[in-house]
Write a protein that holds these residues in place. Structure first.
Motif, PDB file in Angstrom:
ATOM      1  N   UNK A   1       8.499  -0.764  10.821  1.00 29.72           N
ATOM      2  CA  UNK A   1       7.130  -0.654  10.323  1.00 29.72           C
ATOM      3  C   UNK A   1       7.150  -0.228   8.864  1.00 29.72           C
ATOM      4  N   UNK A   2       6.351  -0.898   8.060  1.00 29.59           N
ATOM      5  CA  UNK A   2       6.198  -0.470   6.673  1.00 29.59           C
ATOM      6  C   UNK A   2       5.075   0.556   6.608  1.00 29.59           C
ATOM      7  N   UNK A   3       5.351   1.670   5.946  1.00 24.12           N
ATOM      8  CA  UNK A   3       4.345   2.723   5.813  1.00 24.12           C
ATOM      9  C   UNK A   3       4.020   2.935   4.343  1.00 24.12           C
ATOM     10  N   UNK A   4       2.748   3.166   4.061  1.00 22.11           N
ATOM     11  CA  UNK A   4       2.299   3.305   2.669  1.00 22.11           C
ATOM     12  C   UNK A   4       1.514   4.593   2.490  1.00 22.11           C
ATOM     13  N   UNK A   5       1.556   5.099   1.259  1.00 17.91           N
ATOM     14  CA  UNK A   5       0.985   6.408   0.963  1.00 17.91           C
ATOM     15  C   UNK A   5       0.190   6.348  -0.332  1.00 17.91           C
ATOM     16  N   UNK A   6      -0.832   7.164  -0.414  1.00 12.85           N
ATOM     17  CA  UNK A   6      -1.678   7.197  -1.599  1.00 12.85           C
ATOM     18  C   UNK A   6      -0.922   7.785  -2.785  1.00 12.85           C
ATOM     19  N   UNK A   7      -1.459   7.535  -3.965  1.00  9.42           N
ATOM     20  CA  UNK A   7      -0.861   8.079  -5.183  1.00  9.42           C
ATOM     21  C   UNK A   7      -0.781   9.597  -5.106  1.00  9.42           C
ATOM     22  N   UNK A   8      -1.829  10.237  -4.638  1.00 11.75           N
ATOM     23  CA  UNK A   8      -1.843  11.705  -4.556  1.00 11.75           C
ATOM     24  C   UNK A   8      -0.722  12.217  -3.657  1.00 11.75           C
ATOM     25  N   UNK A   9      -0.528  11.554  -2.513  1.00  9.61           N
ATOM     26  CA  UNK A   9       0.527  11.975  -1.590  1.00  9.61           C
ATOM     27  C   UNK A   9       1.901  11.772  -2.194  1.00  9.61           C
ATOM     28  N   UNK A  10       2.118  10.629  -2.844  1.00  9.17           N
ATOM     29  CA  UNK A  10       3.421  10.348  -3.470  1.00  9.17           C
ATOM     30  C   UNK A  10       3.690  11.328  -4.599  1.00  9.17           C
ATOM     31  N   UNK A  11       2.679  11.582  -5.411  1.00  7.01           N
ATOM     32  CA  UNK A  11       2.865  12.521  -6.529  1.00  7.01           C
ATOM     33  C   UNK A  11       3.242  13.907  -6.011  1.00  7.01           C
ATOM     34  N   UNK A  12       2.580  14.349  -4.946  1.00  5.53           N
ATOM     35  CA  UNK A  12       2.885  15.671  -4.389  1.00  5.53           C
ATOM     36  C   UNK A  12       4.319  15.722  -3.880  1.00  5.53           C
TER      37      UNK A  12
END
Length: 466
Positions: A1-12
């Motif tokens: 499964x490919x999972x994706x994350x928001x910019x805010x989550x990645x930055x944190x």
């Protein structure tokens, strides 16, 4: 499964990791992965890195720094690397020094000849499309030259996939740490090309967006056992079609018959047409595990929809059945409910203009799921499936050829059959959309809706034996 994350989550997650690493280590990890992906592409397109002409389009932030450090690595392997800055006064100093030390050089204009172009203009924090200076550089990319986007094609909104202006069209996108929603959702997904994920060691929470793959779908598909009979496998009821639209009933039944349920029951005025095509169909009211209501109903049949929603059986509502839904009734239901609107129907359910849904599909599908307390499958160039609280699922298998009359009726029958087989509303929607798109790809185009239904068994088998 490919999972994706928001910019805010990645930055944190990046900040947390950088606090434990030496300064600059995270950028070096990203640059190493980017350079390796570029080297692999150059080997496929021209036989190797040595002597390749590589152009870097360099923005002022860390995205530009990634491109510069990757360019330095390629230069040390014998590539002729030219960096073209969007703003010469705001280049990443460490990356620029590394490139120049490796033999790379700067230019004010994009060279007319290149073997590879790296798009390092904007990072995942970019919003609003390319600014004029960046757009001018992109316009000068030599035709036919492969473009590799650094983390995300510049001009694409990382969180939504929206395009608010000019944007890069990449052949390959090398993204760092995690997929971003904009790489999976159109129109951004169509600008990303082949997406290559570089693991840089981020520790991430549960995803905000996910895309099923063959193995995920295979694990969810209901399979008969030695003790199964047609009733244990599930019976799906179809309330669809009218004197004006009998074909909708036939196509919904076609999708349902190939969706894994043990039997399909049809209730409506198109029984003769359904039986002529599919004599396996049961006719008339009876016990079912899930209902599909709406395709081709026409006007004046709101009562039939309300009656089914008042019961305690799983219900999929599509097309004409979506008119005038009462959110309070749906939120009060204990049985699974799946709504399958297109953008226009979604706009009516939300009380907004269609263009608002099309401009913010991710927000729209989440809002629908929250307002109606149901799983929602929002059809479109990227089909999205949402339910309360979980990750939004992005369907990766669609094709533009599915924009044809009747294809939605087939999808409704298919997903309803999966509901009857015991899947949740979100799973039935996501798996149904996946198989529907896979079947359409097998048919190719131009296609007819009934051909998609006929190809579903092969699509089903594909997920088990890719």
């Amino acid at each position: 499964m490919r999972t994706a994350y928001s910019v805010e989550t990645v930055r944190a997650a990046e900040r947390e990791l950088m606090a434990r690493l030496p300064e600059g280590a995270l950028m070096q990890r990203a640059a190493a992965g980017l350079a390796a992906a570029c080297a692999g592409l150059l080997r496929r397109t021209r036989g190797g890195v040595y002597g390749a002409r590589v152009v870097l389009l360099v923005g002022p932030g860390d995205n530009g720094g990634d491109a510069l450090y990757a360019g330095a690595r390629l230069a040390r392997r014998g590539a002729a690397v030219t960096a073209v800055p969007m703003d010469p006064e705001r280049m990443h100093p460490g990356g620029l020094a590394a490139l120049q030390a490796a033999g790379g050089h700067l230019a004010r204009a994009v060279p007319q000849r290149a073997d590879l172009v790296l798009d390092g203009l904007l990072g995942i924090g970019g919003r609003g499309g390319l600014r004029p200076a960046a757009a001018a550089l992109v316009e000068r990319i030599p035709p036919g030259v492969p473009v590799v986007a650094v983390d995300l094609p510049s001009g694409v909104d990382a969180d939504t996939g929206e395009l608010a202006g000019p944007a890069v069209s990449a052949d390959v996108t090398v993204t760092f740490g995690a997929y971003k929603p904009g790489l999976l959702i159109d129109p951004g997904a169509s600008r990303a090309g082949a997406v290559h994920l570089v693991d840089i060691g981020l520790e991430l929470p549960p995803p905000e967006v996910e895309a099923l793959q063959h193995a995920d779908v295979a694990g969810l598909l209901p399979e008969p056992t030695a003790t199964s009979d047609k009733y244990r496998r599930g019976v799906v009821g179809i309330v669809a079609g009218s004197v004006q639209y009998p074909g909708a009933a036939v196509l919904a039944v076609a999708g349902a018959l190939r969706g894994g349920a043990g039997a399909v029951r049809y209730v409506g005025p198109a029984a003769e047409a359904v039986l002529a095509r599919y004599p396996e169909t049961l006719i008339g009211p009876g016990r079912v595990q899930a209902w599909v209501v709406g395709p081709g109903l026409g006007e004046g049949r709101v009562g039939e929809v309300a009656h089914l929603l008042a019961g305690d059986t799983a219900v999929l509502v599509d097309a004409d059945g979506l008119r005038g839904l009462d959110a309070r009734v749906l939120r009060a239901r204990s049985a699974p409910t799946l709504l399958t609107p297109h953008a226009g129907e979604a706009a009516a359910l939300l009380g907004v203009e269609r263009r608002a849904v099309e401009a913010g599909r991710l927000d729209a599908v989440r809002a629908l799921a929250q307002r109606y307390g149901a799983a929602v499958l929002l059809k479109g160039s990227t089909t999205l499936v949402a339910s309360g609280g979980g990750a939004v699922r992005v369907n990766p298998t669609g094709t533009p050829w599915l924009a044809t009359a009747g294809s939605g009726d087939v999808l409704s029958g298919l997903a309803g059959s999966l509901l009857a087989g015991g899947l949740s509303g979100a799973d039935a929607g996501a798996v149904g959309a996946y198989l529907h798109g896979l079947a359409a790809r097998r048919v190719g185009g131009p296609l007819l809706a009934h051909q998609v239904a006929e190809a579903l068994p092969e699509a089903w088998r594909d997920t088990r034996h890719p």
